[in-house]
Design an enzyme around this catalytic site. Sequence first.
Site, PDB file in Angstrom:
ATOM      1  N   GLU A  41       0.826  -1.225   0.000  1.00  0.00           N
ATOM      2  CA  GLU A  41       0.000   0.000   0.000  1.00  0.00           C
ATOM      3  C   GLU A  41       0.849   1.259   0.000  1.00  0.00           C
ATOM      4  O   GLU A  41       1.792   1.387   0.774  1.00  0.00           O
ATOM      5  CB  GLU A  41      -0.899  -0.014   1.244  1.00  0.00           C
ATOM      6  CG  GLU A  41      -2.280   0.517   0.965  1.00  0.00           C
ATOM      7  CD  GLU A  41      -2.959  -0.245  -0.142  1.00  0.00           C
ATOM      8  OE1 GLU A  41      -3.038   0.305  -1.263  1.00  0.00           O
ATOM      9  OE2 GLU A  41      -3.409  -1.370   0.079  1.00  0.00           O
ATOM     10  N   HIS A  42       0.498   2.201  -0.874  1.00  0.00           N
ATOM     11  CA  HIS A  42       1.154   3.515  -0.949  1.00  0.00           C
ATOM     12  C   HIS A  42       2.643   3.396  -1.287  1.00  0.00           C
ATOM     13  O   HIS A  42       3.445   4.200  -0.826  1.00  0.00           O
ATOM     14  CB  HIS A  42       0.996   4.292   0.370  1.00  0.00           C
ATOM     15  CG  HIS A  42      -0.379   4.865   0.569  1.00  0.00           C
ATOM     16  ND1 HIS A  42      -0.815   6.008  -0.063  1.00  0.00           N
ATOM     17  CD2 HIS A  42      -1.416   4.437   1.333  1.00  0.00           C
ATOM     18  CE1 HIS A  42      -2.062   6.254   0.309  1.00  0.00           C
ATOM     19  NE2 HIS A  42      -2.448   5.319   1.137  1.00  0.00           N
ATOM     20  N   ASP A  84       3.581   2.273  -4.745  1.00  0.00           N
ATOM     21  CA  ASP A  84       3.797   2.305  -6.205  1.00  0.00           C
ATOM     22  C   ASP A  84       4.366   3.652  -6.639  1.00  0.00           C
ATOM     23  O   ASP A  84       5.281   3.728  -7.459  1.00  0.00           O
ATOM     24  CB  ASP A  84       2.521   1.948  -6.985  1.00  0.00           C
ATOM     25  CG  ASP A  84       1.325   2.838  -6.687  1.00  0.00           C
ATOM     26  OD1 ASP A  84       1.309   3.530  -5.633  1.00  0.00           O
ATOM     27  OD2 ASP A  84       0.382   2.863  -7.501  1.00  0.00           O
ATOM     28  N   ASP A  94      -3.098   0.933 -10.259  1.00  0.00           N
ATOM     29  CA  ASP A  94      -4.508   0.685 -10.576  1.00  0.00           C
ATOM     30  C   ASP A  94      -4.712   0.486 -12.073  1.00  0.00           C
ATOM     31  O   ASP A  94      -5.422  -0.411 -12.516  1.00  0.00           O
ATOM     32  CB  ASP A  94      -5.377   1.848 -10.087  1.00  0.00           C
ATOM     33  CG  ASP A  94      -5.212   2.092  -8.596  1.00  0.00           C
ATOM     34  OD1 ASP A  94      -4.641   1.223  -7.915  1.00  0.00           O
ATOM     35  OD2 ASP A  94      -5.637   3.155  -8.109  1.00  0.00           O
TER      36      ASP A  94
END
Length: 434
Positions: free
Chosen positions: A25-26, A28, A166
């Site tokens: 999470e957080h 990329d 995403d």
Amino acid sequence: MFNSKFGSTPKFYVRAPGRVNIIGEHIDYCGYSVLPMAVEQDMLIAVEPVKTHTLQLANTNPLYPDFSTSANNICIDKTKPLWHNYFLCGFKGIQEHFGLSKLTGMNCLVDGNIPPGSGLSSSSALVCCAGLVTLTVLGMSLSKVELAEICAKSERYIGTEGGGMDQSISFLAEEGTAKLIEFSPLRATDVKLPSGAVFVIANSCVEMNKAATSHFNIRVMECRLAAKVLAKHKGLQWDKVLRLEEVQTQLGISLEEMLLVTEDALHAEPYSREEICRCLGISLEELCTQILSPNTQDELTFKLYQRAKHVYSEAARVLQFKQVCEEAPDNAVQLLGELMNQSHRSCRDMYECSCPELDQLVDICRKFGAKGSRLTGAGWGGCTVSIVPADVLPSFLTNVREAFYQRNSSSLALQKHSLFATKPGGGALVFLEA
């Protein structure tokens, strides 16, 4: 419904899936690999190219009003993240990639079953869908990797400084497998998930709109500032450094060693703008004009140590998760669950992107049989993802439904779409028959 809106029939359809990020999470946008899978929920657009130069957009959901604009004069209002602006991001991305000025118009009806603001990437799925629609109408072709890169870049038109996970999974997903997504260059590797467990998504029913809030872009900036201060501390050319991964690569050391450097170089107290200027040897004006983004100009303090510590430890957890999946030991589900639990703790305590409802939901999921549970997506609301042994799935769903959703009248109405087991779905595609 297309006929009643436009008085005609669609010529083709495009779908793009949402995604759940299992771990990573957080990170990329800091340059590190992530491990998502596409979900079965998706965005669907019915399309009819027209001879005029007008873009007409309608949505099956009455909450989202119709919109029309000239195809040759696309303006995206960053101050209002309205639904049609996400379509315009994908449209404009393709238009600019090919350097086109005169574009044909189209009638589009958008439908989707990804809950908005849930952290399952409904907005990016719409951007990807629109990019593929535009490419198809133009009769052009691009690889999935090129499409993902264009859509990741074009979503920034709406003011969100995301990292590309995403859009990448929306195009590169394949049924039956999660993916390790790596960046610079973008590539995707299959990760076979353990057969004895299912991944369950549970929506906290707290909506979070990344483009409408500053939390997300402040975190991006804190990571950038941490990278620069670490680079300066280590005698690197800090002004060229943008991402935490670049510091590690230039030093040629492991993630574990990077965590030691973070302990040594950064302090836990928040940094004022003046202290950052002193660390980097620059003026306040240089900080504001050359480093801070427009939407972080008003921030007075930045937490660098906590954000860097989360990123480097989370990047290591992604690689450990992939390794466990590859080696498939007997206790794989237990090990993966522990990594997911560590990830949630780090998101909550170091990155501060959780919220009370998410923390409560994670606790409930663990209490009723999940081996691991964590927030997924940007956080500050949205969903949790849990790894649940297949044999306890029915009781898990019943108990979580009762403990979290039936106690809360506002989430009761949403619960049908709020709690579900999922398996890895396929990526974006174009088809001619509905």
